[in-house]
Write a protein that holds these residues in place. Structure first.
Motif, PDB file in Angstrom:
ATOM      1  N   LEU A  63       1.103  -1.481   0.256  1.00  0.00           N
ATOM      2  CA  LEU A  63      -0.083  -0.305  -0.243  1.00  0.00           C
ATOM      3  C   LEU A  63       0.907   1.222  -0.040  1.00  0.00           C
ATOM      4  CD1 LEU A  63      -2.133   1.436   0.155  1.00  0.00           C
ATOM      5  CD2 LEU A  63      -2.395   0.926   2.673  1.00  0.00           C
ATOM      6  N   VAL A  64       0.486   1.864  -1.014  1.00  0.00           N
ATOM      7  CA  VAL A  64       1.282   3.128  -0.679  1.00  0.00           C
ATOM      8  C   VAL A  64       0.807   4.364  -1.157  1.00  0.00           C
ATOM      9  CG1 VAL A  64       3.455   4.656  -2.061  1.00  0.00           C
ATOM     10  CG2 VAL A  64       2.887   1.885  -3.028  1.00  0.00           C
ATOM     11  N   VAL A  65       1.399   5.326  -0.055  1.00  0.00           N
ATOM     12  CA  VAL A  65       0.522   6.455   0.814  1.00  0.00           C
ATOM     13  C   VAL A  65       1.078   7.708  -0.174  1.00  0.00           C
ATOM     14  CG1 VAL A  65      -0.381   7.989   1.637  1.00  0.00           C
ATOM     15  CG2 VAL A  65      -0.168   5.240   2.608  1.00  0.00           C
ATOM     16  N   TYR A  66       1.138   8.439  -1.123  1.00  0.00           N
ATOM     17  CA  TYR A  66       1.656   9.596  -1.545  1.00  0.00           C
ATOM     18  C   TYR A  66       0.758  10.599  -0.411  1.00  0.00           C
ATOM     19  CZ  TYR A  66       3.628   6.631  -5.517  1.00  0.00           C
ATOM     20  OH  TYR A  66       3.918   5.708  -6.202  1.00  0.00           O
ATOM     21  N   GLN A  67       2.188  11.870  -0.097  1.00  0.00           N
ATOM     22  CA  GLN A  67       1.701  12.314   0.135  1.00  0.00           C
ATOM     23  C   GLN A  67       2.760  13.268   0.109  1.00  0.00           C
ATOM     24  OE1 GLN A  67       1.998  13.044   4.583  1.00  0.00           O
ATOM     25  NE2 GLN A  67       0.219  14.505   5.020  1.00  0.00           N
ATOM     26  N   PHE A  68       1.825  14.975  -0.284  1.00  0.00           N
ATOM     27  CA  PHE A  68       3.356  15.928  -1.475  1.00  0.00           C
ATOM     28  C   PHE A  68       4.297  14.893  -2.168  1.00  0.00           C
ATOM     29  CE2 PHE A  68       2.490  18.201   2.478  1.00  0.00           C
ATOM     30  CZ  PHE A  68       1.568  18.921   1.965  1.00  0.00           C
ATOM     31  N   PHE A  69       3.391  14.203  -2.987  1.00  0.00           N
ATOM     32  CA  PHE A  69       4.114  13.281  -4.039  1.00  0.00           C
ATOM     33  C   PHE A  69       4.900  12.836  -3.581  1.00  0.00           C
ATOM     34  CE2 PHE A  69       2.569  17.760  -5.881  1.00  0.00           C
ATOM     35  CZ  PHE A  69       1.605  16.665  -6.753  1.00  0.00           C
ATOM     36  N   ARG A  70       5.285  12.524  -2.207  1.00  0.00           N
ATOM     37  CA  ARG A  70       6.006  11.616  -2.115  1.00  0.00           C
ATOM     38  C   ARG A  70       5.813  10.489  -1.057  1.00  0.00           C
ATOM     39  NH1 ARG A  70       8.852  12.474   3.985  1.00  0.00           N
ATOM     40  NH2 ARG A  70      10.234  10.762   4.226  1.00  0.00           N
ATOM     41  N   PRO A  71       6.180   9.514  -1.440  1.00  0.00           N
ATOM     42  CA  PRO A  71       5.405   7.426  -1.253  1.00  0.00           C
ATOM     43  C   PRO A  71       6.243   7.808   0.061  1.00  0.00           C
ATOM     44  CG  PRO A  71       7.411   7.588  -3.024  1.00  0.00           C
ATOM     45  CD  PRO A  71       6.772   9.048  -2.295  1.00  0.00           C
ATOM     46  N   HIS A  72       5.135   6.756   1.229  1.00  0.00           N
ATOM     47  CA  HIS A  72       5.747   5.879   2.123  1.00  0.00           C
ATOM     48  C   HIS A  72       4.599   4.929   1.476  1.00  0.00           C
ATOM     49  CE1 HIS A  72       6.280  10.491   4.165  1.00  0.00           C
ATOM     50  NE2 HIS A  72       5.559  10.212   3.269  1.00  0.00           N
ATOM     51  N   ARG A  73       5.476   3.494   1.757  1.00  0.00           N
ATOM     52  CA  ARG A  73       4.881   1.965   1.444  1.00  0.00           C
ATOM     53  C   ARG A  73       4.697   0.720   2.753  1.00  0.00           C
ATOM     54  NH1 ARG A  73       5.479   0.856  -3.702  1.00  0.00           N
ATOM     55  NH2 ARG A  73       7.052   2.394  -5.009  1.00  0.00           N
ATOM     56  N   PHE A  74       3.938   0.653   2.979  1.00  0.00           N
ATOM     57  CA  PHE A  74       3.199  -0.598   3.803  1.00  0.00           C
ATOM     58  C   PHE A  74       2.901  -1.940   3.258  1.00  0.00           C
ATOM     59  CE2 PHE A  74       2.265   3.480   4.730  1.00  0.00           C
ATOM     60  CZ  PHE A  74       2.559   4.148   6.005  1.00  0.00           C
ATOM     61  N   PRO A  75       3.226  -1.958   3.859  1.00  0.00           N
ATOM     62  CA  PRO A  75       3.339  -3.893   3.802  1.00  0.00           C
ATOM     63  C   PRO A  75       1.662  -4.345   4.130  1.00  0.00           C
ATOM     64  CG  PRO A  75       4.035  -4.071   5.671  1.00  0.00           C
ATOM     65  CD  PRO A  75       4.157  -2.659   5.530  1.00  0.00           C
ATOM     66  N   ILE A  76       0.482  -4.592   3.104  1.00  0.00           N
ATOM     67  CA  ILE A  76      -0.795  -5.287   3.095  1.00  0.00           C
ATOM     68  C   ILE A  76      -1.007  -6.381   3.544  1.00  0.00           C
ATOM     69  CG2 ILE A  76      -2.543  -5.973   1.410  1.00  0.00           C
ATOM     70  CD1 ILE A  76      -1.518  -3.493  -0.433  1.00  0.00           C
ATOM     71  N   ASP A  77       0.585  -7.776   3.714  1.00  0.00           N
ATOM     72  CA  ASP A  77       0.471  -8.333   4.865  1.00  0.00           C
ATOM     73  C   ASP A  77       0.270  -8.393   6.097  1.00  0.00           C
ATOM     74  OD1 ASP A  77       3.262  -7.636   4.408  1.00  0.00           O
ATOM     75  OD2 ASP A  77       3.646 -10.133   3.794  1.00  0.00           O
ATOM     76  N   LYS A  78       0.338  -6.678   6.233  1.00  0.00           N
ATOM     77  CA  LYS A  78       0.687  -6.349   7.705  1.00  0.00           C
ATOM     78  C   LYS A  78      -0.272  -6.096   8.055  1.00  0.00           C
ATOM     79  CE  LYS A  78       5.110  -7.753   8.348  1.00  0.00           C
ATOM     80  NZ  LYS A  78       6.023  -8.712   9.087  1.00  0.00           N
TER      81      LYS A  78
END
Length: 139
Positions: A63-78
């Motif tokens: 799951l990639v959350v873009y805030q101010f065009f900057r990506p933050h990645r989170f594992p969906i299996d967690k």
């Protein structure tokens, strides 16, 4: 694996803030010097970047959350729990209609607080997460 992009929901109050800031910027620019008008132009540009620079992407197991065009990645299996919420917490979203995501592993967020985001189509977003990780509890 396919990528799916979900736009962020934008509530009426965000548009109202943008219109207000634009009006103040124009009023200040008409009646003052450039050095006085520049900071208010900066606030208006900040509001616009906030609105267009926020979206969410599901890419494989990420799951990639873009805030101010900057990506933050989170594992969906967690992800352990996903639920629809409403609130005004300061998070990656411009809507009070949010999705609260809790992770099984506290090290993902480096806290026990849930990730709160505001995808425009919450139902489709939640069902997509559930397809990838069937162990997610829907609250």
């Amino acid at each position: 694996m396919t990528r799916q992009i979900y736009k962020s929901g934008i509530d009426w109050w965000m548009w109202l803030v943008l219109i207000f800031v634009a009006g103040v910027t124009i009023a200040i620019a008409i009646d003052s010097t450039l050095w006085v008008a520049l900071p208010t132009c900066g606030v208006m540009i900040f509001c616009i970047l906030l609105m267009v620079g926020c979206w969410y992407e599901i890419d494989g197991n990420q799951l990639v959350v873009y805030q101010f065009f900057r990506p933050h990645r989170f594992p969906i299996d967690k992800i352990s729990e996903v639920k629809k919420t409403t609130g005004i917490l300061a998070t990656a979203g411009m809507s009070v209609r949010r999705v609260s995501i809790k992770f099984a592993d506290r090290s993902v967020m480096k806290s026990s607080m849930p990730l709160e985001i505001s995808p425009k189509d919450r139902d489709k977003f939640i069902s997509h997460l559930k397809e990838i990780n069937p162990n997610i509890n829907i609250g």
